[in-house]
Design a protein around this motif. Structure first.
Motif, PDB file in Angstrom:
ATOM      1  N   SER A   1      20.175  95.347 -11.551  1.00  9.57           N
ATOM      2  CA  SER A   1      19.511  94.708 -12.822  1.00  9.57           C
ATOM      3  C   SER A   1      20.763  95.006 -13.642  1.00  9.57           C
ATOM      4  O   SER A   1      20.988  94.075 -14.766  1.00  9.57           O
ATOM      5  CB  SER A   1      18.268  95.045 -13.384  1.00  9.57           C
ATOM      6  N   ARG A   2      21.121  96.303 -14.010  1.00 12.73           N
ATOM      7  CA  ARG A   2      22.027  96.663 -14.990  1.00 12.73           C
ATOM      8  C   ARG A   2      23.357  95.786 -14.982  1.00 12.73           C
ATOM      9  O   ARG A   2      23.912  95.257 -15.912  1.00 12.73           O
ATOM     10  CB  ARG A   2      22.408  98.132 -15.097  1.00 12.73           C
ATOM     11  N   MET A   3      23.877  95.811 -13.568  1.00  8.37           N
ATOM     12  CA  MET A   3      25.200  94.750 -13.399  1.00  8.37           C
ATOM     13  C   MET A   3      24.937  93.347 -13.798  1.00  8.37           C
ATOM     14  O   MET A   3      25.609  92.655 -14.441  1.00  8.37           O
ATOM     15  CB  MET A   3      25.560  95.055 -11.961  1.00  8.37           C
ATOM     16  N   THR A   4      23.646  93.048 -13.450  1.00  8.83           N
ATOM     17  CA  THR A   4      23.446  91.169 -13.695  1.00  8.83           C
ATOM     18  C   THR A   4      23.502  91.169 -15.046  1.00  8.83           C
ATOM     19  O   THR A   4      23.860  90.126 -15.572  1.00  8.83           O
ATOM     20  CB  THR A   4      22.203  91.127 -13.008  1.00  8.83           C
ATOM     21  N   ALA A   5      22.782  92.133 -15.727  1.00  8.82           N
ATOM     22  CA  ALA A   5      22.569  91.722 -17.187  1.00  8.82           C
ATOM     23  C   ALA A   5      24.192  91.923 -17.887  1.00  8.82           C
ATOM     24  O   ALA A   5      24.554  91.425 -18.966  1.00  8.82           O
ATOM     25  CB  ALA A   5      21.783  93.005 -17.833  1.00  8.82           C
TER      26      ALA A   5
ATOM     27  N   GLY B   1      26.762  90.747 -16.329  1.00 10.48           N
ATOM     28  CA  GLY B   1      27.714  89.853 -15.783  1.00 10.48           C
ATOM     29  C   GLY B   1      28.463  90.326 -14.642  1.00 10.48           C
ATOM     30  O   GLY B   1      29.452  89.669 -14.217  1.00 10.48           O
ATOM     31  N   VAL B   2      28.191  91.510 -13.949  1.00  9.42           N
ATOM     32  CA  VAL B   2      29.006  91.833 -12.975  1.00  9.42           C
ATOM     33  C   VAL B   2      28.484  91.658 -11.649  1.00  9.42           C
ATOM     34  O   VAL B   2      27.133  92.222 -11.313  1.00  9.42           O
ATOM     35  CB  VAL B   2      29.295  93.516 -13.141  1.00  9.42           C
ATOM     36  N   PRO B   3      28.950  90.892 -10.668  1.00  5.70           N
ATOM     37  CA  PRO B   3      28.189  90.764  -9.571  1.00  5.70           C
ATOM     38  C   PRO B   3      28.209  92.077  -8.733  1.00  5.70           C
ATOM     39  O   PRO B   3      28.976  92.941  -8.443  1.00  5.70           O
ATOM     40  CB  PRO B   3      29.232  89.872  -8.600  1.00  5.70           C
TER      41      PRO B   3
ATOM     42  N   ASN C   1      32.449 101.950 -16.319  1.00  9.37           N
ATOM     43  CA  ASN C   1      31.921 102.371 -15.022  1.00  9.37           C
ATOM     44  C   ASN C   1      30.846 101.172 -14.429  1.00  9.37           C
ATOM     45  O   ASN C   1      29.911 100.778 -15.098  1.00  9.37           O
ATOM     46  CB  ASN C   1      30.707 103.503 -14.989  1.00  9.37           C
ATOM     47  N   ILE C   2      31.341 100.600 -13.546  1.00  6.91           N
ATOM     48  CA  ILE C   2      30.661  99.444 -12.648  1.00  6.91           C
ATOM     49  C   ILE C   2      30.280  99.816 -11.383  1.00  6.91           C
ATOM     50  O   ILE C   2      30.342  99.007 -10.454  1.00  6.91           O
ATOM     51  CB  ILE C   2      31.408  98.105 -12.853  1.00  6.91           C
TER      52      ILE C   2
END
Ligand code: FES
Ligand SMILES: [Fe+2]
Length: 410
Positions: free
Chosen positions: A236-240, A242-244, A282-283
């Protein structure tokens, strides 16, 4: 000449869900079969575009018994060739990296342009006809700064890999990388044992104490519950942002971006970045792998790649490379020691595990054993994929042999 009937008999003895019959890890004939059925036919990761940055830059390596070269042509295109001279067959460029305006064979100085065409053939007789003599091409593809080759005339379809992996990989900005470390060791284990080991983390909690300082160990049911919760929160953090971050799978690849252990920003001995100049914030940990031979890990501060290329039935060349941002300076932004210590340690631990596995498999006491469907699902997936390649190649060779014998009889 490989006895296909014997390979078929051994193949038919395989128990689904179990490790392979002994001969698949020990028999020189199966090794020869593997080179043809698998390594001459699959997409092989060879490195990053950053290793071949300008016209004339090349990367020379070996796949099975075939030396190959990937070179950047004057128009910027990457081209792949067998690194074998069309005069009397010498290897043209030494293994490794280099940059040359023309590829000159060191034996008798025949030369080739960067598009593979023949340029010079000193002292050949007047009646010599150079028509049709050029370096033999191989297939090359790139995805978000990463480079793959395939020796087959008709490679497996690549588009699904490109379409699904490119968006996942793009945020890691590998186009901005530079190679700062490369190591090759010869592991005394069959290539499949090396890849099976690389495909599971069942052994990680005990086998890689340093790796699990920043990676979830996944040793117990409780670890798994924590991991699932961390993945949900991470996604959910990555989706918010915009990182797939989802997982993508194909017949011969898997890729996904997933979280590091809580409080960690990179996969290092202490979870802190080992390089000051970062590729991105950090992604998480982007991992992608290709059957038959590669695993790669992109973090915010570095990327590490691993490949396992067969040399002999119980000899595999394990190569790992580490890349940092092109502007990072050694001694200022990172030290080689802190950058490389985790993967040196982990890959040598894996080398020891695969060699230990091979010693046991060589014994009379070896019988195929069951994979854990949960903890070794990727190892099982790799073995299933391998068996699919074996079955397909056996079928096509048998068909070919049948049509040859029919045409001889006719
Ligand atoms: S083998 Fe290359 S020039 Fe003779
Ligand atoms: Fe391991």
């Amino acid at each position: 000449m490989i006895d296909l009937r014997r390979v078929r008999e051994l193949f038919d003895a395989r128990l689904p869900g179990y490790s392979l019959p002994q001969e698949f890890y020990t028999d020189p004939e199966i090794f020869e079969f593997d080179l043809e059925a698998v390594h001459a036919r699959s997409w092989i990761f060879v490195g990053l575009e950053a290793e071949i940055p300008s016209a004339g830059s090349y990367l020379a390596t070996t796949i099975g018994r075939s030396p190959i070269i990937v070179v950047r042509d004057r128009d910027g295109t990457l081209r792949g060739f067998y690194n074998t001279c069309r005069h009397r067959g010498a290897q043209i460029c030494e293994t490794g990296h280099g940059c040359k305006p023309v590829l000159v064979c060191p034996y008798h100085q025949w030369s080739y342009r960067l598009d593979g065409s023949l340029q010079g053939t000193p002292r050949m007789h007047e009646s010599f006809d150079p028509a049709g003599i050029h370096l033999l091409p191989i297939h090359v593809e790139t995805v978000a700064g990463t480079v793959y080759v395939c020796l087959a005339d008709e490679p497996p379809p690549f588009e699904k890999f490109r379409n699904e992996v490119e968006p996942l990989l793009a945020p890691s900005r590998l186009i901005d990388a530079k190679l700062v470390y490369e190591k090759t060791v010869v592991e005394r284990a069959n290539w499949k044992l090396a890849m099976e080991n690389a495909s599971e983390c069942y052994h990680c909690a005990v086998g890689h104490p340093s790796l699990t300082a920043s990676a979830y160990p996944l040793a117990t049911r409780r670890d798994l519950d924590r991991w699932n919760m961390a993945c949900d929160e991470f996604t959910s953090r990555m989706t918010a942002a915009g990182v797939p971050s989802g997982q993508v799978d194909g017949d011969w690849f898997t890729a996904f971006r997933f979280p590091l252990k809580e409080g960690c920003v990179s996969l290092t001995m202490d979870g802190k970045p080992s390089v000051r100049k970062l590729f991105t914030e950090n992604i998480g940990w982007m991992r992608w792998s290709l059957h038959s031979s590669a695993y790669a890990h992109a973090l915010c501060d570095y990327t590490a790649t691993f490949s396992a290329i067969p040399i002999g039935v119980q000899e595999t060349a394990i190569t790992w490379k580490i890349y940092v941002h092109k502007d990072a300076q050694e001694g200022v932004d990172y030290t080689l020691d802190s950058l490389t210590s985790l993967w040196d340690k982990t890959n040598f631990e894996d080398r020891d595990l695969a060699e230990m596995n091979q010693r046991g498999v060589n014994g009379k006491g070896y019988l195929p054993g069951p994979y854990s469907q949960e903890a070794e699902s990727y190892a099982l997936n790799f073995v299933d994929w391998y068996c699919a390649q074996v079955g397909a190649h056996l079928d096509s060779q048998t068909k070919k042999a049948g049509s040859t014998s029919r045409s001889v009889m006719a």
